[in-house]
Design an enzyme around this catalytic site. Structure first.
Site, PDB file in Angstrom:
ATOM      1  N   GLU A 311     -32.962  -8.666 -13.203  1.00 13.99           N
ATOM      2  CA  GLU A 311     -33.798  -7.516 -12.848  1.00 13.99           C
ATOM      3  C   GLU A 311     -33.934  -7.329 -11.342  1.00 13.99           C
ATOM      4  O   GLU A 311     -34.030  -6.197 -10.862  1.00 13.99           O
ATOM      5  CB  GLU A 311     -35.177  -7.645 -13.488  1.00 13.99           C
ATOM      6  CG  GLU A 311     -35.998  -8.842 -13.023  1.00 13.99           C
ATOM      7  CD  GLU A 311     -37.406  -8.812 -13.584  1.00 13.99           C
ATOM      8  OE1 GLU A 311     -37.774  -7.811 -14.209  1.00 13.99           O
ATOM      9  OE2 GLU A 311     -38.138  -9.800 -13.382  1.00 13.99           O
ATOM     10  N   LYS A 405      -6.560 -14.852 -10.680  1.00 19.64           N
ATOM     11  CA  LYS A 405      -6.550 -16.163 -11.343  1.00 19.64           C
ATOM     12  C   LYS A 405      -6.206 -16.054 -12.825  1.00 19.64           C
ATOM     13  O   LYS A 405      -6.021 -17.069 -13.505  1.00 19.64           O
ATOM     14  CB  LYS A 405      -7.910 -16.841 -11.153  1.00 19.64           C
ATOM     15  CG  LYS A 405      -8.180 -17.191  -9.695  1.00 19.64           C
ATOM     16  CD  LYS A 405      -9.604 -17.651  -9.465  1.00 19.64           C
ATOM     17  CE  LYS A 405      -9.826 -17.985  -7.984  1.00 19.64           C
ATOM     18  NZ  LYS A 405      -9.624 -16.824  -7.096  1.00 19.64           N
ATOM     19  N   LYS A 417     -10.489 -14.705 -18.135  1.00 15.60           N
ATOM     20  CA  LYS A 417     -10.211 -13.358 -17.608  1.00 15.60           C
ATOM     21  C   LYS A 417      -8.908 -12.809 -18.183  1.00 15.60           C
ATOM     22  O   LYS A 417      -8.786 -11.612 -18.462  1.00 15.60           O
ATOM     23  CB  LYS A 417     -10.158 -13.382 -16.079  1.00 15.60           C
ATOM     24  CG  LYS A 417     -11.470 -13.720 -15.391  1.00 15.60           C
ATOM     25  CD  LYS A 417     -12.596 -12.776 -15.766  1.00 15.60           C
ATOM     26  CE  LYS A 417     -12.477 -11.431 -15.051  1.00 15.60           C
ATOM     27  NZ  LYS A 417     -13.648 -10.570 -15.333  1.00 15.60           N
ATOM     28  N   LEU A 444     -13.656 -10.787   0.307  1.00 16.17           N
ATOM     29  CA  LEU A 444     -14.385 -11.262   1.484  1.00 16.17           C
ATOM     30  C   LEU A 444     -15.843 -10.839   1.442  1.00 16.17           C
ATOM     31  O   LEU A 444     -16.148  -9.674   1.239  1.00 16.17           O
ATOM     32  CB  LEU A 444     -13.740 -10.707   2.759  1.00 16.17           C
ATOM     33  CG  LEU A 444     -12.321 -11.180   3.046  1.00 16.17           C
ATOM     34  CD1 LEU A 444     -11.717 -10.344   4.162  1.00 16.17           C
ATOM     35  CD2 LEU A 444     -12.314 -12.638   3.418  1.00 16.17           C
ATOM     36  N   ARG A 534     -10.458 -28.761  -5.858  1.00 16.95           N
ATOM     37  CA  ARG A 534     -11.531 -28.874  -6.837  1.00 16.95           C
ATOM     38  C   ARG A 534     -10.985 -28.679  -8.254  1.00 16.95           C
ATOM     39  O   ARG A 534      -9.870 -28.174  -8.433  1.00 16.95           O
ATOM     40  CB  ARG A 534     -12.616 -27.834  -6.535  1.00 16.95           C
ATOM     41  CG  ARG A 534     -13.278 -28.024  -5.182  1.00 16.95           C
ATOM     42  CD  ARG A 534     -14.269 -26.927  -4.881  1.00 16.95           C
ATOM     43  NE  ARG A 534     -13.634 -25.616  -4.796  1.00 16.95           N
ATOM     44  CZ  ARG A 534     -14.279 -24.473  -4.561  1.00 16.95           C
ATOM     45  NH1 ARG A 534     -15.592 -24.500  -4.382  1.00 16.95           N
ATOM     46  NH2 ARG A 534     -13.641 -23.325  -4.498  1.00 16.95           N
TER      47      ARG A 534
END
Length: 606
Positions: A311, A405, A417, A444, A534
């Site tokens: 919200e 990706k 995705k 960016l 990672r």
């Protein structure tokens, strides 16, 4: 000093100066003048003084701030004095007084010298006697045009900034070795390093608003060799609109270093399919979703529905758009979660949108590796809910915001995705709605992107953390990403995957180095620390896999991938048995689902 006191002081000063000019000129041409004042001198002086006051007031000589005097003020003095002499000459010609043209010319010259000299002497006094000289930082201004001159003038007139312009840099050979506002044009772009050393520069300001991106990139690279902090003059339109002051320099952004021009829009085609239409944006409070809303409102839709489950973020974009477009566009905030199928149906049934932009998603790669169930629930089930609602309520165009990706994914986020793309491609085959997807590189400045993290780490004194020295990414700005989404909707025929041509991928470590150096630090002061790849990260990203490549771009800077068949049975199985999977099995299933399909397609194409 009050206006009345200022007016009285200048009027008395001008009276003395004008009378002095008259008396000196009269003596010059009447050497036998007796000690008693000549009546003719008194009358001429009175007419001269009255005429001067009339024209001085007409040209606002007593309303100007002379500490900022420039050529414009000198023009006003010239006009006032010239018309004063003409009026006095006319009086001499049409009365019984003698007409002395040479004497009047002498009076004109002396009055110009006295009045102009008094005003500019005051400015010189303020510039050189009252302004502090200690602790002033020397500034090199790149660009000796109007913008650069404007910056220099602002710095000279604002000593509290503690910045003094020391030299200009300009590639125009006609300006080389000239002095502008007393500041030398020291050389061209190739001379930046030498000029910084010669003038002991502390700051660099780039003041060339019309500069192309590749030219800007060239200048930035030269500036980075100096280890001096580099800033950019604000946009002229922002200065004109009063959003910022000329001397409010912005920090160098990585978007300045991309070395390519931003993608432009086909305004006509966009206006045709958005103007006077109802548009729904999911994830409207996010970085991309909120910018899509801003861009859409420029094309005067009938209604825009801002859908999101947070919200606070929806409130912020709602208030922003109402303040700017509330008089012309109906703006409707809608709180709801895309995982709630019934709520999606309610929203579509209430507003019947013509266009849907689906920007709601979980996007953080490492976080989704730890939370695969949430990734599937939001990115796959949520997308299916919104797509199904759009299909049932006959939405004209549905645009899914995807990611680079999704190409040959090695992580849960990318896999979900890609499955979302497969879901909407399936609906495209069954529906009258045109379903398309748009893939981005790294955006960016979006929430969670690497650039704000780098800037925060630099501000804290380092180190700047980079995962791997060879890791590369494609980059684009938030406005570019939003434009691509909007443009894709106007180009959609159904089933396509649109991709922005983002030029060459950029090494993350190079971005980090440029930001450090352009912030005024050396790599010895702010070090780079490699933290390791990672979970789920790829060394590089792709925009299209080999089965999707289409040789012909559909629009300048926009590529379109070929639509590929999807095995919806596997996706249906995932959806139906979603809650029976544990997290480890769920992660393996979505990765195998996508990668097996991609490998199968690759084998068929060969």
């Amino acid at each position: 000093m009050s206006y009345q006191k200022r007016f009285l002081l200048l009027a008395v000063l001008d009276s003395v100066l004008v009378l002095a000019a008259a008396v000196i000129s009269y003596i010059q041409f009447h050497p036998l003048l007796r000690s008693v004042p000549d009546k003719e001198l008194l009358l001429n002086s009175l007419i001269l003084l009255i005429s001067y006051y009339i024209f001085a007031n007409s040209f606002l000589l007593y309303n100007k701030s002379w500490e900022y005097a420039s050529v414009m003020e000198l023009k006003s003095i010239f006009k006032a004095v010239t018309l004063t002499i003409i009026a006095t000459a006319a009086f001499q010609l049409f009365t019984s007084l003698n007409f002395y043209p040479r004497m009047l010319l002498s009076v004109w010259m002396m009055t110009m010298f006295f009045v102009g000299g008094s005003r500019f002497s005051w400015r010189l006094y303020l510039d050189h006697c009252l302004k502090p000289k200690q602790d002033m930082k020397k500034v090199l201004i790149i660009g000796a045009g109007q913008a650069g001159t404007l910056v220099a003038r602002q710095l000279l007139n604002n000593p509290e900034l503690r910045l003094v312009p020391a030299a200009f840099i300009d590639d125009d050979p006609g300006k080389l070795k000239l002095h502008i506002l007393g500041i030398p044009v020291a050389g061209a772009t190739a001379d930046i390093v030498e000029t910084v050393e010669k003038y002991q520069i502390n700051n660099i300001v780039i003041a060339i608003p019309s500069l192309k991106k590749f030219e800007m990139n060239k200048i930035f690279l030269e500036c980075s060799k100096t280890k001096v902090k580099t800033q950019v003059m604000p946009k002229i339109e922002d200065v004109m609109l009063g959003k910022v002051a000329v001397n409010q320099f912005r920090e160098v952004g990585v978007e300045d270093l991309l070395g390519r021009e931003p993608v432009e829009l086909d305004i006509e085609s966009i206006s045709e399919y958005i103007s006077c239409k109802t548009v729904l944006v999911t994830g409207a409070g996010g970085s991309i979703g909120s910018e899509i809303c801003r861009q859409i409102c420029k094309f005067s839709p009938k209604k825009i529905v801002l859908l999101g489950h947070g919200e606070n973020s929806i409130y912020q974009i709602d208030m922003e758009l109402r303040n700017k477009y509330g008089q012309t566009v109906e703006i409707v905030p809608a709180i709801g979660d895309i995982q709630d199928r019934d709520r999606m149906m309610e929203v579509m049934a209430e507003h019947h949108p013509d266009v849907v932009y689906h920007a709601a998603a979980h996007k953080h790669v490492p976080l989704m590796e730890y939370n695969p169930r949430e990734a599937v629930k939001n990115n796959v089930l949520g997308t299916k809910n919104v797509a199904e609602a759009a299909h049932q309520h006959k939405v004209g165009t549905f645009v899914l915001i995807s990611s680079d990706k999704a190409v040959n994914p090695t992580n849960v986020m990318g896999a979900t995705k890609r499955i979302a793309e497969m879901v909407i491609q399936h609906f495209n085959q069954q529906s009258g709605t045109k379903f398309v997807a748009v893939r981005f590189g790294n955006v960016l400045g979006s929430r969670g992107s690497v650039i704000p993290l780098f800037k925060k780490q630099i501000k804290a004194g380092g180190p700047v953390t980079v995962t791997h020295p060879e890791m590369t990414r494609y980059f684009m700005t938030i406005p570019e990403a939003s434009r691509l989404v909007i443009q894709a909707g106007s180009l959609a025929k159904g089933g396509e995957v649109f991709v922005l041509d983002m030029g060459e991928p950029v090494k993350i470590v190079d971005l980090a180095k440029n930001l450090i150096e352009l912030s005024g630090f050396s790599l010895d002061e702010i070090t780079i620390k490699y933290s390791g790849i990672r979970p789920g990260e790829k060394m590089f990203e792709e925009l299209l896999n080999e089965n999707e490549v289409n040789d012909v771009p559909i629009y300048p800077k926009i590529l379109v991938g070929k639509s590929s068949p999807s095995n919806y049975e596997m996706i249906s199985n995932l959806i139906q048995n979603f809650y029976s999977f544990n997290e480890r099995d769920l992660k393996d299933y979505v990765l195998n689902l996508v990668n097996k399909k991609e490998k199968k397609l690759s084998a068929i194409s060969k």
